[in-house]
Write an enzyme that holds these catalytic residues in place. Structure first.
Site, short mmCIF file in Angstrom:
data_model
loop_
_atom_site.label_atom_id
_atom_site.label_comp_id
_atom_site.label_asym_id
_atom_site.label_seq_id
_atom_site.Cartn_x
_atom_site.Cartn_y
_atom_site.Cartn_z
CD GLN A 141 -3.20 0.82 1.91
OE1 GLN A 141 -3.35 -0.21 2.53
NE2 GLN A 141 -4.11 1.75 1.85
CG PHE A 142 1.35 3.71 -3.67
CD1 PHE A 142 1.24 5.08 -3.85
CD2 PHE A 142 0.43 2.88 -4.28
CE1 PHE A 142 0.23 5.61 -4.64
CE2 PHE A 142 -0.58 3.40 -5.07
CZ PHE A 142 -0.69 4.77 -5.25
CB THR A 143 -2.12 5.20 -0.23
OG1 THR A 143 -2.58 4.04 0.46
CG2 THR A 143 -2.51 5.12 -1.70
#
Length: 150
Positions: free
Chosen positions: A78-80
């Site tokens: 999850q790069f967010t």
């Protein structure tokens, strides 16, 4: 490297309306990889996660680790987790690692978690559009950043 850990009763990854991974009691770990992250970040996080006492004992106190309860784990990239909301209304992701670097460290994280915890880890599909279903137990949600060892 950042993780958002949720203690769950169960969790699932769905891709294109098909369940591709599922766990029972354990942890769903959302993993974000930053530009400056290295393998030492993986070692620290995996060690902490496997030993963290966040499961209830018979007196309903958080005294048991993932190993103690024979819990399962699911890791989802999850790069967010590296969203910057400092300016404007649209989050920026410039602090997140590039796709190839992030994928390599994501896979190394999973391998190290399996090795450290002597567990099999379910996973999401890196870069895929996923639907994550989970039932948070407690609720217990823990945030960790390998650059801010609190």
């Amino acid at each position: 490297m950042r993780v958002l850990i949720q203690r769950v009763i169960r969790g699932e990854v769905e891709i294109e309306r098909k369940t591709t991974a599922s766990i029972g009691r354990g942890l769903v770990i959302f993993l974000g990889v930053g530009q400056e992250d290295q393998e030492e970040d993986i070692l620290w996080l995996c060690g902490k996660i496997c030993q963290m006492r966040i499961f209830n004992d018979s007196e309903q106190k958080m005294n048991l680790s993932l190993r103690d309860v024979a819990g399962e784990v699911m890791v989802v990239s999850q790069f967010t987790l590296f969203a910057s909301t400092k300016k404007g209304n649209r989050p920026g992701f410039s602090n997140a690692a590039s796709g190839p670097v992030a994928k390599d460290l994501y896979l190394k994280f999973i391998h190290q978690l399996e090795k450290t915890g002597s567990i099999r880890v379910q996973k999401g599909e890196f870069g895929a559009d996923m639907k994550i279903h989970l039932i948070n137990d407690g609720p217990v949600t823990i945030w960790m950043d390998s650059k801010q060892k609190e």
